[in-house]
Scaffold this motif. Sequence first.
Motif, mmCIF file in Angstrom:
data_model
loop_
_atom_site.group_PDB
_atom_site.id
_atom_site.type_symbol
_atom_site.label_atom_id
_atom_site.label_comp_id
_atom_site.label_asym_id
_atom_site.label_seq_id
_atom_site.Cartn_x
_atom_site.Cartn_y
_atom_site.Cartn_z
ATOM 1 N N THR A 79 79.793 -12.369 -21.550
ATOM 2 C CA THR A 79 80.206 -13.044 -20.313
ATOM 3 C C THR A 79 79.517 -14.386 -20.190
ATOM 4 O O THR A 79 80.157 -15.401 -19.864
ATOM 5 C CB THR A 79 79.883 -12.157 -19.090
ATOM 6 O OG1 THR A 79 80.644 -10.950 -19.199
ATOM 7 C CG2 THR A 79 80.197 -12.860 -17.798
ATOM 8 N N ALA A 91 83.731 -12.289 -17.189
ATOM 9 C CA ALA A 91 83.346 -10.892 -17.429
ATOM 10 C C ALA A 91 84.572 -10.011 -17.636
ATOM 11 O O ALA A 91 84.599 -9.165 -18.533
ATOM 12 C CB ALA A 91 82.503 -10.374 -16.267
ATOM 13 N N GLY A 145 80.017 -9.709 -13.294
ATOM 14 C CA GLY A 145 80.646 -10.944 -12.837
ATOM 15 C C GLY A 145 80.243 -11.344 -11.432
ATOM 16 O O GLY A 145 80.107 -12.532 -11.141
ATOM 17 N N ALA A 168 82.233 -5.020 -15.731
ATOM 18 C CA ALA A 168 82.545 -6.454 -15.651
ATOM 19 C C ALA A 168 82.493 -6.969 -14.230
ATOM 20 O O ALA A 168 81.973 -8.066 -13.986
ATOM 21 C CB ALA A 168 83.910 -6.733 -16.273
#
Length: 137
Positions: A70, A85, A134, A130
């Motif tokens: 990421t 992400a 993120g 993610a």
Amino acid sequence: MDISLDWPAVVLATLSTMVVGTVWYRPEVFGRRWQALTGKDPNAPANRALAYGGSFAASAVTAVVLAAATDVLARDQDLDALPAALLAAGVLWLGFTAARMVVHDLFASRDPRIWLLDAGYELATVLVMAVIIGLLG
């Protein structure tokens, strides 16, 4: 190349896999179906300590790799952390998890429906990871 990891996000992402797995393999969700296809109880592994400890360690590796991917993707493509992400999770899942699971399942002659359940779980897992990475990263 410097890679910046948000360690609290990595820890939370690692822990999230246990929550996703607990929900995914509940009898009311996919647990009964998985058990019918495999003949095994997803909540009763032969060696609980090894299953849960190994799963936690593997999830920690996944969280670190996803956080690193990421960071690289966000910087290289000038993306915000969340889209980076999610993109990294999807690409890594497709290229490494889903594709490699197909190979193992083909040679083990497993019912393709097992792959759908397990690969779906893995996708849900990395997408939740993610989102955590993120949003916090």
